[in-house]
Design an enzyme around this catalytic site. Structure first.
Site, PDB file in Angstrom:
ATOM      1  N   GLU A   1     -11.709   1.571   4.634  1.00  0.00           N
ATOM      2  CA  GLU A   1     -10.566   1.289   5.907  1.00  0.00           C
ATOM      3  C   GLU A   1     -10.525   2.898   6.063  1.00  0.00           C
ATOM      4  O   GLU A   1     -10.106   4.260   4.873  1.00  0.00           O
ATOM      5  CB  GLU A   1      -9.207   1.328   5.367  1.00  0.00           C
ATOM      6  CG  GLU A   1      -8.693   1.244   6.382  1.00  0.00           C
ATOM      7  CD  GLU A   1      -6.949   1.355   6.126  1.00  0.00           C
ATOM      8  OE1 GLU A   1      -6.327   0.553   6.433  1.00  0.00           O
ATOM      9  OE2 GLU A   1      -6.452   1.416   5.089  1.00  0.00           O
TER      10      GLU A   1
ATOM     11  N   GLU B   1       0.945  -0.766  -0.188  1.00  0.00           N
ATOM     12  CA  GLU B   1      -0.232  -0.027  -0.273  1.00  0.00           C
ATOM     13  C   GLU B   1       0.979   0.913   0.327  1.00  0.00           C
ATOM     14  O   GLU B   1       1.304   1.252   0.566  1.00  0.00           O
ATOM     15  CB  GLU B   1      -0.593  -0.118   1.553  1.00  0.00           C
ATOM     16  CG  GLU B   1      -1.732   1.055   1.308  1.00  0.00           C
ATOM     17  CD  GLU B   1      -2.933   1.021   2.355  1.00  0.00           C
ATOM     18  OE1 GLU B   1      -3.116   2.146   2.693  1.00  0.00           O
ATOM     19  OE2 GLU B   1      -2.608   0.232   3.403  1.00  0.00           O
TER      20      GLU B   1
END
Length: 266
Positions: free
Chosen positions: A243, A149
């Site tokens: 998220e 990420e």
């Protein structure tokens, strides 16, 4: 139609089964798990296996630790790699797809004093490639994927944009390492988030969503139709995992996400 997931801490309920009941009613297709350090995720295996037996869909896990595989400290870096290997093994044991992690979080930023990290760019790259290779080989052996990420410049000084992640992944040369994109970080770092998705399509394996202000999709100013259309164009068939922080009533906020994304193009 893209599939949606919610990270487990966002969902009301004291068990994964209760959270799954709410998630399904709200229109979600899965729950994204969170994995802490100290082999905590492995200790949850009986709970996770029971949830799986009860029909809970848990395709992915996102790391929740204080140090990561590109830490400055050798011992912390080694620990993070072992934690991630364990998490990859556990997600494989419950039939999942993979685990998402940044290279680091809050370790250093070139945008804040003292501006110059203690490691050179060449040393950073060597550490990144070494960690990604070791974790990628473990992921391959387990039949799952490691999702790298990129974080924004204030949270990580090494991997901020999709092009940087793609370059590392190309060098590593393992299909078991892919990019885990995050709409919030992309909104900060990419001059054109949709174009970045199109440009790096072969390397995108997972997607997390929150709005420009880190709240739930719909609470900020991110161009969702463009972002989602880019994923549709590249044929992305994975999950959009929420998220985010929640603004307003938390239950209604998390409930709103699937309908909002669907209405925006998902």
């Amino acid at each position: 139609m893209l599939k949606t997931a919610a990270q487990e801490q966002l969902l009301p309920g004291s068990t994964l089964q209760e959270k799954w009941d709410f998630a399904q009613q709200a229109g979600y297709d899965a729950i994204e798990l969170r994995a802490k350090g100290d082999l905590h995720f492995a200790s949850r295996l009986p709970e996770l296996k029971q949830a799986l037996s009860d029909g809970v869909v848990m395709p992915t896990v996102c790391v929740e630790m204080l140090h990561f595989f590109a830490a400055f400290d050798d011992d912390l870096r080694r620990d993070a790699i072992e934690q991630m290997k364990s998490q990859l093994t556990v997600i494989a044991e419950i039939g999942g797809l993979g685990a998402q992690t940044p290279a680091s979080y809050g370790m250093f930023s070139r945008r804040l004093p003292p501006f110059e990290p203690p490691r050179s760019e060449e040393q950073d790259r060597e550490i990144l490639l070494s960690g990604l290779t070791e974790l990628g080989e473990h992921a391959a052996a387990e039949g799952v994927t490691l999702y790298l990420e990129p974080l924004n410049r204030y949270e990580d000084h090494m991997v901020n944009r999709l092009e940087q992640a793609a370059d590392l992944i190309k060098t590593v040369g393992l299909d078991s390492v892919r990019i885990g994109i995050d709409s919030y970080h992309m909104n900060i770092e990419e001059s054109d988030p949709a174009a970045a998705i199109l440009a790096h399509a072969p390397y995108i394996g997972h997607a997390q969503v929150s709005d420009s202000n880190r709240f739930q999709p719909g609470a900020g100013h991110l161009d969702w139709p463009a972002w989602l259309n880019a994923l549709h164009t590249i044929g992305y068939d994975g999950y959009l995992a929420a998220e985010c922080r929640l603004t307003g009533d938390p239950v209604e906020a998390v409930r709103s996400v699937p309908a909002f994304l669907k209405g925006s193009g998902a």
